[in-house]
Write a protein that holds these residues in place. Structure first.
Motif, PDB file in Angstrom:
ATOM      1  N   GLN A  58      -1.055 -12.118  -2.841  1.00  0.00           N
ATOM      2  CA  GLN A  58      -0.287 -10.872  -2.914  1.00  0.00           C
ATOM      3  C   GLN A  58      -0.677  -9.959  -1.751  1.00  0.00           C
ATOM      4  O   GLN A  58       0.168  -9.337  -1.116  1.00  0.00           O
ATOM      5  CB  GLN A  58      -0.573 -10.178  -4.258  1.00  0.00           C
ATOM      6  N   LYS A  59      -1.975  -9.951  -1.469  1.00  0.00           N
ATOM      7  CA  LYS A  59      -2.467  -9.066  -0.416  1.00  0.00           C
ATOM      8  C   LYS A  59      -1.939  -9.495   0.963  1.00  0.00           C
ATOM      9  O   LYS A  59      -1.433  -8.668   1.717  1.00  0.00           O
ATOM     10  CB  LYS A  59      -4.002  -9.093  -0.438  1.00  0.00           C
ATOM     11  N   VAL A  60      -2.037 -10.777   1.275  1.00  0.00           N
ATOM     12  CA  VAL A  60      -1.546 -11.163   2.618  1.00  0.00           C
ATOM     13  C   VAL A  60      -0.052 -10.957   2.739  1.00  0.00           C
ATOM     14  O   VAL A  60       0.433 -10.583   3.813  1.00  0.00           O
ATOM     15  CB  VAL A  60      -1.814 -12.618   3.073  1.00  0.00           C
ATOM     16  N   ALA A  61       0.675 -11.177   1.633  1.00  0.00           N
ATOM     17  CA  ALA A  61       2.126 -10.977   1.706  1.00  0.00           C
ATOM     18  C   ALA A  61       2.412  -9.520   2.047  1.00  0.00           C
ATOM     19  O   ALA A  61       3.227  -9.218   2.923  1.00  0.00           O
ATOM     20  CB  ALA A  61       2.777 -11.365   0.384  1.00  0.00           C
ATOM     21  N   THR A  62       1.704  -8.611   1.377  1.00  0.00           N
ATOM     22  CA  THR A  62       1.905  -7.190   1.649  1.00  0.00           C
ATOM     23  C   THR A  62       1.553  -6.876   3.103  1.00  0.00           C
ATOM     24  O   THR A  62       2.263  -6.149   3.787  1.00  0.00           O
ATOM     25  CB  THR A  62       1.024  -6.332   0.706  1.00  0.00           C
ATOM     26  N   GLU A  63       0.456  -7.473   3.566  1.00  0.00           N
ATOM     27  CA  GLU A  63       0.069  -7.226   4.962  1.00  0.00           C
ATOM     28  C   GLU A  63       1.158  -7.684   5.930  1.00  0.00           C
ATOM     29  O   GLU A  63       1.290  -7.158   7.018  1.00  0.00           O
ATOM     30  CB  GLU A  63      -1.229  -7.972   5.291  1.00  0.00           C
ATOM     31  N   HIS A  64       1.892  -8.712   5.514  1.00  0.00           N
ATOM     32  CA  HIS A  64       2.983  -9.192   6.370  1.00  0.00           C
ATOM     33  C   HIS A  64       4.289  -8.479   6.061  1.00  0.00           C
ATOM     34  O   HIS A  64       5.340  -8.882   6.555  1.00  0.00           O
ATOM     35  CB  HIS A  64       3.166 -10.704   6.211  1.00  0.00           C
ATOM     36  N   GLY A  65       4.221  -7.470   5.212  1.00  0.00           N
ATOM     37  CA  GLY A  65       5.400  -6.676   4.912  1.00  0.00           C
ATOM     38  C   GLY A  65       6.480  -7.469   4.195  1.00  0.00           C
ATOM     39  O   GLY A  65       7.668  -7.241   4.403  1.00  0.00           O
ATOM     40  N   THR A  66       6.054  -8.422   3.341  1.00  0.00           N
ATOM     41  CA  THR A  66       7.063  -9.204   2.631  1.00  0.00           C
ATOM     42  C   THR A  66       6.627  -9.429   1.182  1.00  0.00           C
ATOM     43  O   THR A  66       5.551  -9.004   0.780  1.00  0.00           O
ATOM     44  CB  THR A  66       7.312 -10.536   3.382  1.00  0.00           C
ATOM     45  N   THR A  67       7.474 -10.114   0.420  1.00  0.00           N
ATOM     46  CA  THR A  67       7.114 -10.377  -0.980  1.00  0.00           C
ATOM     47  C   THR A  67       6.250 -11.636  -1.032  1.00  0.00           C
ATOM     48  O   THR A  67       6.360 -12.506  -0.162  1.00  0.00           O
ATOM     49  CB  THR A  67       8.366 -10.645  -1.831  1.00  0.00           C
ATOM     50  N   PRO A  68       5.420 -11.757  -2.081  1.00  0.00           N
ATOM     51  CA  PRO A  68       4.587 -12.959  -2.180  1.00  0.00           C
ATOM     52  C   PRO A  68       5.423 -14.242  -2.178  1.00  0.00           C
ATOM     53  O   PRO A  68       5.083 -15.206  -1.497  1.00  0.00           O
ATOM     54  CB  PRO A  68       3.861 -12.790  -3.516  1.00  0.00           C
ATOM     55  N   GLN A  69       6.545 -14.225  -2.897  1.00  0.00           N
ATOM     56  CA  GLN A  69       7.343 -15.459  -2.971  1.00  0.00           C
ATOM     57  C   GLN A  69       7.900 -15.845  -1.598  1.00  0.00           C
ATOM     58  O   GLN A  69       7.790 -16.995  -1.182  1.00  0.00           O
ATOM     59  CB  GLN A  69       8.490 -15.295  -3.977  1.00  0.00           C
TER      60      GLN A  69
END
Ligand code: ME8
Length: 637
Positions: A58-69
């Motif tokens: 969840q954290k890396v997805a947020t860092e990439h400005g996207t959703t986890p899925q």
């Protein structure tokens, strides 16, 4: 005759970023074993996949400005591509976000709950976010995670617990009475003393984030990522609702895992299975790590070796061979470019490559490209024949112990002996005198036979190379069978066709220099803007920060960069505009907690009023919202 089943698994990897040579190492070993078992007559199920839930993802997805899925979908596509390039012969690839897995994990949770092995309580412990692991006071020595050495944080939450303590005695008994269950031996002793120290109940739910499988009937909790992940080994087989494959393949013959996750596989996983009244896997095998000169390779440390680059340069089979041959199973080993290139040059270019090119070119040159029948001499060359016929059994014995390196060493003993046979018999001298034709034919025949046996023996380890050699030997019409290694005089009349060198020789010095030049430059140091002038406390105290909850969010109808939020702060809902539309889609932020500057004077932005401001971290390229688990409306000070 019905085939015996063989079920082998790899860990399901975190798709937090692309995989590196360490993951490749494990999967290549599992693939070689799966292929070996298929070749030796087993009905094989080889499972791999990805472990897609949890705070870290969840954290890396947020860092990439996207959703986890969306984030994991991208990384998983790359992982599947890598396995395709590497000809990894898995039978199933399970993703923990798949519906089939999610519903089955919930079912397993329910079963363990009904059994009385899951209860609700409050958890307080030391948590390592990168490893997704809670540790006790004694385990987290000096406030560091015992696995990765990074600092742990105190965490407390209402949670569900699994009665691991119920299974302590059975686990101790398992380690004591079944030495086969966990190998290598050193790991077994470690786990035995770990279990003897006393097993605490395990916290198996989280409520501080939501990227996970919801706990059935209590959806503000998600199931602990390890419980979710470990279940993959049976959910992929359809347990419990479609048990056909499960009944056919379970229990697994081997879970192949890196040594750092042996604890999860040999304590938590068996206890879960005991709770579910299911049989335990036959074996958990912990392999060692591939280390770099600076220590362990890791995605979070950013010092990784990329398998894709190595494959582009040296080919899939060269990389597979190197990984399987260089490292001793169960032990750590050092990776350097020099070690890799030296191994490839000596074993592949010199030994195997030479044998293939000398054999095919001499058959072309001295017998018009046709494999001759053996001459009629009795009793000659028996040493080579015996070695060739005896190698398969030695390979089997090593493979039984997962000693890939020793298995390959046996095959290379045959390859080197066959090369020596060429030097001893000197076919180029025999060819000078027609009187030696019979002897020459025998030599050419024996070379072809030996190489044919090699092509079968290497098939599990280097599939494409085996196919290529068989093509050159005129054996393209038949798939290799293990039984073929038990006959020596079967070739006659095959049309040989020499191809390009299968492993060209490399100039190591030159290659090392090129690899060095290819190294990615260190990321330039970022420049941070200077800290602004000091202010008085009174100035700071004028600011009123609050916790807000994003109730809705949509694009500004007239400004591409602006998002229009409705923010709930306690009893009030107000509209705030923010210029983050390049970084977030509106649906990414709905339901999230944010920090609001609540006493900014209202402003009109392109026709809409904004009453306050939201706080974001700004790295110059993208924004990341600041969040908290505190209730909305609360003061931030
Ligand atoms: O642990 N050397 O996933 P992961 C050798 N999702 N092998 C290495 C390695 C190295 N330097 N680095 C990684 C997880 N590996 C969990 C698993 S299973 C139910 C859940 C290999 O992406 C090794 O096999 O961190 C290790 O156990 C695995 O990758 C960890 O992959």
């Amino acid at each position: 005759m019905e085939k015996k089943q063989y079920y082998i698994t790899t860990p399901i990897y975190y798709p937090s970023s692309n995989l590196h040579i360490g993951h490749t190492y494990c999967t290549v070993m599992a693939d070689a074993m799966a292929r070996f078992k298929r070749l030796t007559g087993y009905d094989v199920m080889f499972l791999t996949g990805t472990d897609e839930h949890g705070q870290k993802i969840q954290k890396v997805a947020t860092e990439h400005g996207t959703t986890p899925q969306a984030y994991v979908d991208g990384v998983v596509a790359g992982i599947k591509e890598l396995w395709k390039t590497m000809e990894i012969s898995y039978d199933d690839f399970i993703r923990t976000t798949e519906e089939r897995h999610v519903k089955r994990v919930q079912e397993l949770f329910r079963k363990m709950y009904e059994k009385g092995d899951i209860y609700k309580g409050e958890y307080e412990g030391w948590y390592c976010t990168p490893c997704e692991a809670f540790w006790t006071e004694t385990q987290a020595v000096d406030g560091k995670c015992p696995d990765c050495g990074r600092p742990v944080e105190k965490a407390k939450e209402e949670a569900y617990f699994f009665r691991l303590s119920n299974y302590q005695d059975r686990l101790i008994e398992l380690f004591e009475t079944n030495p086969e269950f966990l190998q290598p031996e050193s790991r077994r002793n470690e786990m035995l003393s770990f279990a003897r120290q006393g097993l605490e109940d395990l916290c198996i739910s989280r409520s501080s984030f939501d990227w996970g499988i919801p706990v059935p009937l209590d959806e503000k909790h998600v199931i602990y990522v390890w419980l979710d992940a470990l279940s993959n080994y049976i959910t992929a087989l359809g347990y419990p609702d479609e048990p056909e494959k499960y009944n056919h393949y379970w229990p697994a013959d081997v879970h192949l895992v890196g040594k750092e996750i042996v604890r999860f596989h040999s304590i938590i996983w068996p206890a879960m299975l005991m709770s579910l009244d299911l049989p335990l896997p036959k074996k958990v095998l912990g392999h060692g790590w591939i280390l770099l000169e600076g220590g362990k390779m890791s995605k979070s440390r950013g010092n990784i070796v990329d398998p894709v680059k190595l494959i582009e340069r040296y080919g899939v089979d060269a990389l597979k061979y190197f990984l399987l041959r260089e490292y001793t199973f169960g032990q750590d080993g050092l990776f350097t470019n020099e070690v890799m290139l030296t191994r490839m040059n000596s074993d592949l270019a010199n030994d195997l490559g030479n044998l293939v090119s000398r054999t095919t070119s001499m058959i072309e040159k001295y017998n018009g490209g046709i494999v001759p029948a053996a001459g009629k001499e009795e009793g000659t060359d028996s040493e080579l024949k015996q070695l060739a016929l005896g190698t398969a059994a030695k390979v089997e014995a090593h493979m039984d112990k997962f000693s890939f390196s020793l298995a390959l060493e046996e095959i290379w003993t045959l390859i080197r002996r066959t090369n020596k046979y060429i030097d001893e018999t000197s076919p180029w001298l025999l060819a000078k005198d027609e009187a030696n034709k019979e002897r020459l034919n025998t030599v050419l025949h024996n070379l072809a036979e030996s190489l044919r046996i090699v092509s079968v023996l290497i098939q599990p380890f280097m599939h494409s190379t085996s196919t290529e050699i068989r093509k050159q030997l005129g054996l393209w019409f038949a798939d290799p069978e293990w039984a073929d290694t038990q006959e020596f005089d079967v070739m006659e009349g095959e049309q040989v066709k020499k191809g390009n060198a299968i492993f060209p020789r490399m100039d190591i010095e030159k290659e090392l220099a090129e690899l060095e030049a290819m190294k990615e430059p260190e990321a330039p140091q970022r420049e941070y803007p200077p800290i602004k002038d000091l202010i008085d406390y009174e100035d700071f105290a004028k600011l009123d920060f609050r916790v807000g909850l994003v109730q809705s969010c949509e694009k500004h109808p007239k400004a591409d960069k602006l998002l229009v939020f409705q923010i709930k702060m306690g009893n009030e809902v107000r509209q705030i505009l923010s210029g983050v539309a390049d970084c977030y889609k509106p649906e990414d932020l709905i339901g999230k907690k944010v920090i609001v500057v609540a006493n900014l004077k209202p402003r009109m932005l392109r026709g809409l009023e904004s009453k306050g401001m939201l706080l974001f971290a700004d790295n110059g390229e993208r924004f990341e919202y600041l969040t908290t688990s505190a209730p909305d409306g609360e003061i931030v000070s």
